[in-house]
Write a protein that holds these residues in place. Structure first.
Motif, PDB file in Angstrom:
ATOM      1  N   GLN A 122       5.401  -3.249  -9.123  1.00 30.37           N
ATOM      2  CA  GLN A 122       6.280  -3.231 -10.299  1.00 30.37           C
ATOM      3  C   GLN A 122       5.543  -3.131 -11.635  1.00 30.37           C
ATOM      4  O   GLN A 122       5.976  -2.372 -12.515  1.00 30.37           O
ATOM      5  CB  GLN A 122       7.202  -4.451 -10.298  1.00 30.37           C
ATOM      6  CG  GLN A 122       8.335  -4.376  -9.302  1.00 30.37           C
ATOM      7  CD  GLN A 122       8.032  -5.100  -8.014  1.00 30.37           C
ATOM      8  OE1 GLN A 122       6.875  -5.157  -7.585  1.00 30.37           O
ATOM      9  NE2 GLN A 122       9.047  -5.659  -7.393  1.00 30.37           N
ATOM     10  N   SER A 125       4.435   0.420 -12.109  1.00 34.20           N
ATOM     11  CA  SER A 125       5.601   1.297 -12.246  1.00 34.20           C
ATOM     12  C   SER A 125       6.231   1.157 -13.626  1.00 34.20           C
ATOM     13  O   SER A 125       6.687   2.139 -14.222  1.00 34.20           O
ATOM     14  CB  SER A 125       6.629   0.969 -11.154  1.00 34.20           C
ATOM     15  OG  SER A 125       6.119   1.278  -9.871  1.00 34.20           O
ATOM     16  N   GLY A 241      13.870  -1.915  -8.138  1.00 36.96           N
ATOM     17  CA  GLY A 241      13.221  -1.024  -9.079  1.00 36.96           C
ATOM     18  C   GLY A 241      12.823  -1.728 -10.361  1.00 36.96           C
ATOM     19  O   GLY A 241      12.757  -2.961 -10.425  1.00 36.96           O
ATOM     20  N   ARG A 271      13.912   3.160 -13.094  1.00 37.66           N
ATOM     21  CA  ARG A 271      13.141   3.740 -11.982  1.00 37.66           C
ATOM     22  C   ARG A 271      13.572   2.940 -10.748  1.00 37.66           C
ATOM     23  O   ARG A 271      13.158   1.796 -10.582  1.00 37.66           O
ATOM     24  CB  ARG A 271      11.642   3.595 -12.225  1.00 37.66           C
ATOM     25  CG  ARG A 271      10.775   4.447 -11.312  1.00 37.66           C
ATOM     26  CD  ARG A 271       9.315   4.325 -11.747  1.00 37.66           C
ATOM     27  NE  ARG A 271       8.442   5.263 -11.072  1.00 37.66           N
ATOM     28  CZ  ARG A 271       7.797   4.999  -9.925  1.00 37.66           C
ATOM     29  NH1 ARG A 271       7.951   3.835  -9.335  1.00 37.66           N
ATOM     30  NH2 ARG A 271       7.002   5.904  -9.390  1.00 37.66           N
ATOM     31  N   PHE A 273      12.985   2.651  -7.701  1.00 39.10           N
ATOM     32  CA  PHE A 273      12.125   2.361  -6.544  1.00 39.10           C
ATOM     33  C   PHE A 273      10.718   2.061  -7.040  1.00 39.10           C
ATOM     34  O   PHE A 273      10.331   2.409  -8.150  1.00 39.10           O
ATOM     35  CB  PHE A 273      12.072   3.560  -5.579  1.00 39.10           C
ATOM     36  CG  PHE A 273      11.489   4.793  -6.206  1.00 39.10           C
ATOM     37  CD1 PHE A 273      10.123   5.033  -6.176  1.00 39.10           C
ATOM     38  CD2 PHE A 273      12.297   5.727  -6.843  1.00 39.10           C
ATOM     39  CE1 PHE A 273       9.556   6.165  -6.764  1.00 39.10           C
ATOM     40  CE2 PHE A 273      11.759   6.865  -7.433  1.00 39.10           C
ATOM     41  CZ  PHE A 273      10.394   7.074  -7.392  1.00 39.10           C
ATOM     42  N   HIS A 274       9.968   1.380  -6.223  1.00 37.14           N
ATOM     43  CA  HIS A 274       8.515   1.271  -6.378  1.00 37.14           C
ATOM     44  C   HIS A 274       7.967   1.245  -4.965  1.00 37.14           C
ATOM     45  O   HIS A 274       8.347   0.411  -4.152  1.00 37.14           O
ATOM     46  CB  HIS A 274       8.111   0.028  -7.189  1.00 37.14           C
ATOM     47  CG  HIS A 274       8.403  -1.259  -6.508  1.00 37.14           C
ATOM     48  ND1 HIS A 274       7.447  -1.970  -5.804  1.00 37.14           N
ATOM     49  CD2 HIS A 274       9.549  -1.973  -6.397  1.00 37.14           C
ATOM     50  CE1 HIS A 274       7.991  -3.071  -5.301  1.00 37.14           C
ATOM     51  NE2 HIS A 274       9.257  -3.093  -5.653  1.00 37.14           N
TER      52      HIS A 274
END
Length: 407
Positions: A122, A125, A241, A271, A273-274
């Protein structure tokens, strides 16, 4: 073979799930990269299905001698610190997926060599989303994480069940569940991207609508007068996310509404997803191509993660581990407000010096901590911060005196 076709060699520190997946990814999809060595502290003959098992080593010297870059993903503060210092001595850059290390010793290490968090977890990201937002002209106000489930004091039985079901360790499962991991991750983001927190332990708002929650967080940031980090606990929409709450130029509002981000003035960029190890290769390529740091804990952090007692404990009680244990959980805090707190990343194989109560923030007076390089680094940082705090008033006084003399 021409120099343009020589593969860059990647040394990996760690043999957990992240290392497994990353090594398979590089082997199968990154034909310009090669895993040269994989460092482990386990006996080499104890591995049965590890990818590239012939590259395993117990020697940091061997790891470093045959690498162009190190990926540190051991998840261990103490071992990881040693590996990174050795890599820096050899002039190697380091990409890490070790948030626990970053928030404990990462600021010191960031001043000694090239250290960056990887995209995929996270914090990385969020940093990547931050870069994209800036390039589009957005002004970030809130750096948000999304957490699917939170239980500050889970049972051992539940954690064993979920660890087995998810295929990860009990301590990892516990640190995710009790909130320690998200507190660590958001502290790194705050330090690296210049944001603060609204309160110790973060807000952690329940949310049924991300846009509405983003608008609320945006208003909070503007009232605060600076960006902050936090997280939501979604219900009714997927978690997992990261997101930013931003503003943009007023003369862009009509266009941004046409682009389906709403009427403003706050815009939530998501975003959803990670993908952890599957994205680490992007940061490795970034560094090998001469790119700059994606994210680290900064050399001048303002946030840390302290240890909060989950229950009453007596003097002499042994502490096997802080992060992922059943005695403490982590909370993000402001360093200048809690100069004596013990970073939760330092709590390992130590003992309580005096009794503590549930909810108590642990200080260095409460515990006996075994000597380690990580402890030395933390104490060195504390001493430097204390000296800086003492010098600041005297510097202000000196400027005031010069102003009086010149009036």
């Amino acid at each position: 073979m021409s120099s343009s076709h020589i593969k860059k060699k990647i040394g990996v520190s760690g043999t957990g799930m992240i290392a497994h997946c990353f090594i398979r990814l590089i082997k199968q999809h990154y034909h310009d990269l090669e895993i040269s060595r994989v460092l482990t502290r386990r006996p080499l003959n104890s591995f049965t299905d590890f990818p590239l098992s012939e590259r395993l080593t117990n020697s940091i010297d061997h790891l470093i001698a045959d690498a162009d870059l190190i990926v540190e993903c051991s998840g261990d503060v103490f071992h990881g610190t040693e590996v990174i210092e050795r890599a820096f001595e050899a002039g190697l850059p380091v990409v890490t997926i070790n948030a626990e290390l970053q928030v404990t010793t990462g600021s010191y290490l960031a001043g000694k060599g090239f250290l960056t968090e990887a995209e995929g977890d996270q914090p990385g990201s969020l940093a990547a989303l931050h870069e994209e937002a800036l390039m589009m002209g957005f002004k970030p106000l809130v750096y948000g994480n999304m957490k699917g489930y939170l239980n500050h004091d889970p049972s051992v039985e539940d954690m064993r069940y979920w660890a087995k079901r998810q295929g990860i360790s009990v301590d990892q499962t516990t640190s995710f569940t009790d909130g320690t991991k998200v507190q660590i991750e958001q502290a790194i983001v705050g330090n690296g991207l210049g944001a603060t927190i609204t309160k110790q332990g973060l807000e952690g708002l329940a949310s049924t609508n991300l846009t509405e929650s983003g608008n609320l967080l945006g208003m909070m940031a503007e009232r605060l007068g600076q960006p902050f980090v936090d997280y939501l606990i979604p219900s009714g929409y997927p978690a997992g996310g990261v997101f930013l709450v931003c503003r943009h130029d007023d003369d862009q509002r009509a266009a941004i509404e046409y682009f389906k981000l709403g009427p403003g003035p706050y815009y939530t960029l998501v975003r959803p997803f990670h993908l952890c190890s599957l994205e680490v290769g992007k940061t490795v390529r970034r560094v090998l191509s001469g790119g700059d740091v994606l994210l680290n804990n900064s050399v001048t952090p303002t946030l840390g993660v302290g240890a909060i007692a989950k229950r009453a404990m007596r003097p002499g009680e042994l502490i096997e581990r802080g992060i992922g244990g059943f005695q403490f959980r982590g909370e993000a805090l402001k360093l200048d407000q809690h100069p004596d707190h013990v970073p939760i990343g330092l709590l390992r194989k130590t003992a309580l010096r005096r009794a503590v109560e549930p909810g108590q923030l642990i200080t260095f007076d409460d515990v006996d901590i075994l000597p380690s390089r990580a402890l030395d680094i933390v104490m060195q940082q504390r001493a430097a911060s204390a000296a800086s705090a003492l010098q600041k008033p005297s510097a202000d006084h000196g400027r005031a005196a010069l102003a009086v003399m010149g009036s």
